[in-house]
Scaffold this active site. Structure first.
Site, PDB file in Angstrom:
ATOM      1  CD  GLU A  38      46.135  84.223 -22.918  1.00 53.86           C
ATOM      2  OE1 GLU A  38      45.006  83.707 -23.069  1.00 53.86           O
ATOM      3  OE2 GLU A  38      46.607  84.561 -21.615  1.00 53.86           O
ATOM      4  CE  LYS A 108      44.868  86.998 -19.313  1.00 53.95           C
ATOM      5  NZ  LYS A 108      45.085  85.498 -19.536  1.00 53.95           N
ATOM      6  CB  CYS A 143      42.306  85.299 -22.372  1.00 47.92           C
ATOM      7  SG  CYS A 143      41.426  83.655 -22.095  1.00 47.92           S
ATOM      8  CB  VAL A 170      40.534  76.595 -20.031  1.00 45.53           C
ATOM      9  CG1 VAL A 170      41.987  76.464 -20.457  1.00 45.53           C
ATOM     10  CG2 VAL A 170      40.631  77.493 -18.824  1.00 45.53           C
TER      11      VAL A 170
HETATM   12  C1  ACM Z   1      43.070  82.866 -19.990  1.00 47.86           C
HETATM   13  O1  ACM Z   1      42.899  84.001 -19.585  1.00 47.86           O
HETATM   14  N1  ACM Z   1      43.855  82.237 -20.641  1.00 47.86           N
HETATM   15  C2  ACM Z   1      41.763  81.960 -19.484  1.00 47.86           C
END
Ligand code: ACM
Length: 263
Positions: A38, A108, A143, A170
């Protein structure tokens, strides 16, 4: 065919440096489909929209054109995360380069943490691309989308054999869930995570690597360490994901009971 995930430490705000490193890593990847993290072109921890505006790329940008030329020259399907500008809107996007055709963009859907203050919510939805010469169908989520099983399920119902998941993870809990997304949908899942940390002066985010590819039974077939750059590659058989049965009676798609579910 081979599928690869690339683990790297993008330099925050240094798009040209990141482009160079992405191209060098792509050159080393011995796979027909290669997934990068990402926001690999920019780094992650933007705390104001101004910061994103200063660096976000339009679709016809020189940087994306250069990356596409490299993907085409190397005949690879490449998925890379980048900050996208569309007029006044800003998206946490992934571009999918088709070396024999057009580019595609996923924006996203589920924005994580302070992304909600600096990006707009994605409007592309989840879609599947058919790379017929490889006989592979590829879907993309980014992510935090992993926390919503509907995302992976939508891609699987759309015919994906492989879910590419560019990530900047994370937490550690994703390592319990990603293999389940593979198992419950009988698809490959390719998680390209980043390493390193970024700080805004008051808060530091650390990204935990361990990029991995899971097979359609949810088993890890290749994995990288938590703290080093690298490329993990695995041979895959995409067509084996298309029969959704797992014994002589059960089929995970035929056995679904949508009438009983609440979305
Ligand atoms: C994330 O979506 N970068 C944890």
């Amino acid at each position: 065919m081979n599928l690869a995930v690339v683990q790297m430490h993008p330099a925050f705000g240094e798009v040209e440096i990141n482009l160079e490193r992405i191209c060098a890593l792509l050159d080393r990847a011995e796979a027909e489909v290669v997934v990068f993290p990402e926001l690999a072109l920019s780094g992650y921890f933007f705390t104001t929209r101004h910061q994103v505006e200063a660096i976000a790329l339009e679709r016809n940008s020189v940087i994306l054109n250069a990356l596409e030329n490299t993907a085409k020259r190397q005949e690879k399907v490449v998925v890379v995360g980048f900050p996208e500008r569309d007029g006044s809107r800003l998206f946490n996007s992934a571009v999918v380069f088709d070396p024999r055709g057009e580019r595609h963009y996923y924006r996203k859907t589920h924005l994580f943490y302070r992304e909600q203050f600096v990006f707009d919510e994605g409007d592309t939805g989840f879609f599947v691309l058919d790379f017929s010469w490889l006989d592979v169908r590829l879907g993309t989520m980014i992510c935090y989308d992993w926390r919503f099983p509907e995302a992976a399920r939508t891609l699987a119902l759309g015919g994906a054999d492989v879910i590419a998941c560019p990530s900047n993870l994370v937490t550690h809990v994703w390592r319990m869930a990603m293999p389940v997304r593979a198992l419950e949908n009988k698809v490959y899942v390719a998680v390209a995570n980043r390493i390193g940390s970024e700080s805004d002066g008051t808060e530091t985010l650390s990204f935990n690597g361990r990029s991995a590819i899971y097979n359609y039974n949810g088993m890890v077939i290749t994995e990288l360490p938590p703290d080093t750059e690298g490329i993990a590659t695995a041979p895959i058989e995409p067509t084996r994901t298309r029969n959704k049965s797992f014994n002589s009676i059960n089929d995970i798609f035929a056995d679904r009971r949508p009438w009983a579910y609440r979305l």
